[in-house]
Scaffold this active site. Sequence first.
Site, mmCIF file in Angstrom:
data_model
loop_
_atom_site.group_PDB
_atom_site.id
_atom_site.type_symbol
_atom_site.label_atom_id
_atom_site.label_comp_id
_atom_site.label_asym_id
_atom_site.label_seq_id
_atom_site.Cartn_x
_atom_site.Cartn_y
_atom_site.Cartn_z
ATOM 1 N N SER A 199 0.920 -1.181 0.147
ATOM 2 C CA SER A 199 0.041 -0.041 -0.104
ATOM 3 C C SER A 199 0.736 1.089 -0.004
ATOM 4 O O SER A 199 2.050 1.337 0.285
ATOM 5 C CB SER A 199 -1.014 -0.105 1.451
ATOM 6 O OG SER A 199 -1.403 1.132 1.601
ATOM 7 N N TYR A 212 -3.740 -0.698 10.052
ATOM 8 C CA TYR A 212 -3.403 -0.969 8.654
ATOM 9 C C TYR A 212 -2.088 -0.381 8.077
ATOM 10 O O TYR A 212 -1.384 -1.230 7.631
ATOM 11 C CB TYR A 212 -4.462 -0.102 7.655
ATOM 12 C CG TYR A 212 -4.536 -0.352 6.310
ATOM 13 C CD1 TYR A 212 -4.956 -1.496 5.742
ATOM 14 C CD2 TYR A 212 -3.976 0.408 5.321
ATOM 15 C CE1 TYR A 212 -5.101 -1.801 4.451
ATOM 16 C CE2 TYR A 212 -3.901 0.314 4.248
ATOM 17 C CZ TYR A 212 -4.421 -0.590 3.581
ATOM 18 O OH TYR A 212 -4.540 -1.039 2.120
#
Length: 253
Positions: free
Chosen positions: A145, A158
């Site tokens: 990410s 996350y």
Amino acid sequence: MILDLFKLDGKVAVVTGANTGLGQGMCVALAQAGAKVCGVARRSCDDTKKAVEENGGEFFEIIADLGSTKQIDYIISEAKNKFGKIDILVNNAGIILREDAVNVTEENWDKVIDINEKVVFFLAQAAAKEFIAQGTGGKIVNICSMLSYQGGIRVPAYTASKSAILGLTRALANEWAGKGINVNGIAPGYMATNNTSQLRDDEKRSGEILERIPAGRWGTPDDMMGAVIYLCSDAAAYVNGFTLAVDGGWLAR
Ligand code: NAP
């Protein structure tokens, strides 16, 4: 010829998080390149199966919960029973829970870390054991990410998980490159999927994000296709431990 190196004919790929979003796009890409695809998700992968078959490919659904390591052996054995072997693992399934850091509960922290980080490792380990036993080598692609590089806001677990798997990608590449196993990552930018629906519904945040993307648009599952085929193919035989950003230039800003 160089384009032949990108072909995946005869290969068997396992893709987690296959029923929607980026996973679905990558299943279609792998099938278009010639691979047979096993798609893992908790919910039905009917749409993905249809899309793969429309592209002349073969798709096998494995319903499993990746919230813990319990079903990893089941996933590997289902894929092997169906297609006889495994050549490619795309560790794509992941969740994001948005909450102010001061309010994050241990339960929600564990939920995110378990699927985005712990299961990513143990699934990669299970696949690598197969590649070694088969004597074939193999490919592992971990979906990272922008928050493998940046802090983000209101998504601490996350960010921790995605930063961890970028490091893990390097660590596993170091151990397994000599065994013919390529471990690499793809770091998608801001892509229009369920994962970002909350963000896109927030007019202010959505506008700020869009304004910062040099390409001037959100990414789509189709944008992942070239990168995943490259990293899963012999064209990337000497690429190890690298995470490729597919981000419309976000990291270049
Ligand atoms: P998505 O549309 O929310 O899809 C997530 C996928 O993960 C679904 O197929 C879902 O299947 C699966 N999944 C979630 N929890 C699971 C569980 N416990 N067991 C089995 N499968 C589970 O997300 P996406 O945007 O395509 O994201 C795919 C990956 O890319 C994720 O790792 C995400 O963090 C990463 N990523 C996305 C973006 C973005 O902008 N969209 C950016 C960077 C990175 P079920 O529905 O069956 O649970």
